[in-house]
Design an enzyme around this catalytic site. Structure first.
Site, PDB file in Angstrom:
ATOM      1  CG  ASN A  70      -7.883  -1.765  -5.199  1.00  7.51           C
ATOM      2  OD1 ASN A  70      -6.970  -2.566  -4.984  1.00  7.51           O
ATOM      3  ND2 ASN A  70      -8.149  -0.770  -4.349  1.00  7.51           N
TER       4      ASN A  70
ATOM      5  CG  ASP B  67      -2.089   0.934   1.102  1.00  7.42           C
ATOM      6  OD1 ASP B  67      -2.344   1.413  -0.022  1.00  7.42           O
ATOM      7  OD2 ASP B  67      -2.746   1.205   2.122  1.00  7.42           O
TER       8      ASP B  67
END
Ligand code: IPE
Ligand code: IPE
Ligand code: MG
Length: 264
Positions: free
Chosen positions: A76, A28
């Site tokens: 996502n 991330d």
């Protein structure tokens, strides 16, 4: 090398007693890395791919047997179209450029997630790479793509319901092992360690079942800045943890191991 052998040869002085058999990583921070530099988000993802390459090689060198990378979540898909298509393009070029290295290092590729949602060209490249690397035995590299743990569990439950409906499974035959075998991660041990970069401390729908007893290490380093040194630091932290699996510290030190399958 045996997994339990201490790893001594790290140039930065780290020495581990235990390398995780299965390391899972939530990669991330690509977007923030790019924003800090006034670059488009995709530039962060591009840099992130370079880090994937390094981390795969280093994990292989250290004797990690299963490396699972969260590369694209079910959620996502909700990002802007240009970011999603940019990520798909990056994935396709990664697969193309890494095949040789996977074959050389005897790494086999696996994919978990709702793969039907991926573009056809990406799906075909994935299938081809999985197939070409399937005999490799040094390390299993699993990419979690279009992956959400709740979606994985729902797909497993649908299969289970199908077995019951077909008269092939009775309710009393549902065990933890059976659930394991219906998940995308079947035949893989549970992760021993989860690393998440970028300072966020959440699991974001990753491997909810499989992480039940994983150790977790959170690092503030953004994924594009994550390097071998930071990986060693995280592994060093893991190697100092005492995993008790619900037992007392005395029991653990006396070599007792927990029977995790309490309901079986
Ligand atoms: C992780 O980086 C990569 C993917 C989720 C594909 P992010 O893109 O989430 O980066 P941040 O969290 O916005 O910084
Ligand atoms: C998790 O990161 C998914 C991946 C790393 C692929 P996100 O950036 O999407 O997660 P949230 O939104 O911070 O929970
Ligand atoms: Mg993020």
């Amino acid at each position: 090398m045996l997994i339990s052998d201490p790893v001594h040869d790290l140039e930065d002085g780290f020495e581990f007693m235990h390398v995780p058999t299965h390391l899972a990583i939530i990669m991330d921070g690509n977007g923030r890395w790019a924003r800090q530099r006034n670059l488009p988000r995709i530039a962060g993802h591009r840099r992130g791919v370079r880090v994937v390459r390094d981390v795969v090689q280093e994990c292989h060198r250290l004797g990690v047997r299963f490396l699972t990378l969260y590369a694209f979540s079910s959620e996502n898909w909700g990002r802007p179209d240009d970011e999603v298509s940019g990520l798909m393009d990056l994935l396709a070029s990664y697969l193309k450029s890494e095949l040789e290295l996977m074959l050389k290092n005897r790494i086999s590729l696996r994919v978990i997630g709702e793969l039907d949602r991926l573009p056809k060209n990406v799906r075909m490249m994935l299938e081809e790479t999985v197939e070409k690397t399937s005999d490799n035995r040094d390390m299993v590299l699993t990419l979690a793509l279009s992956y959400g743990a709740r979606n994985e569990l729902v797909r497993a439950m649908r299969r289970m319901a199908g077995l019951v409906q077909a008269g092939m499974l009775a309710p009393g035959e549902v065990t933890e092992d059976l659930v394991d075998n219906l998940l995308d991660t079947r035949d893989m041990p549970d992760p021993d360690l989860l690393i998440r970069t970028s300072g966020e401390m959440r699991v974001s729908n990753f491997l909810l079942w499989q992480l039940a007893y994983a150790e977790m290490v959170f690092t503030p380093v953004l994924w594009p800045d994550f390097d071998r040194g930071e990986l060693h630091r995280c592994l060093n932290e893991f190697s100092q943890r005492e995993r008790r699996f619900g037992l007392t510290d005395d029991q653990v030190r006396n070599g007792m191991t927990a029977d995790r399958r309490v309901n079986d």
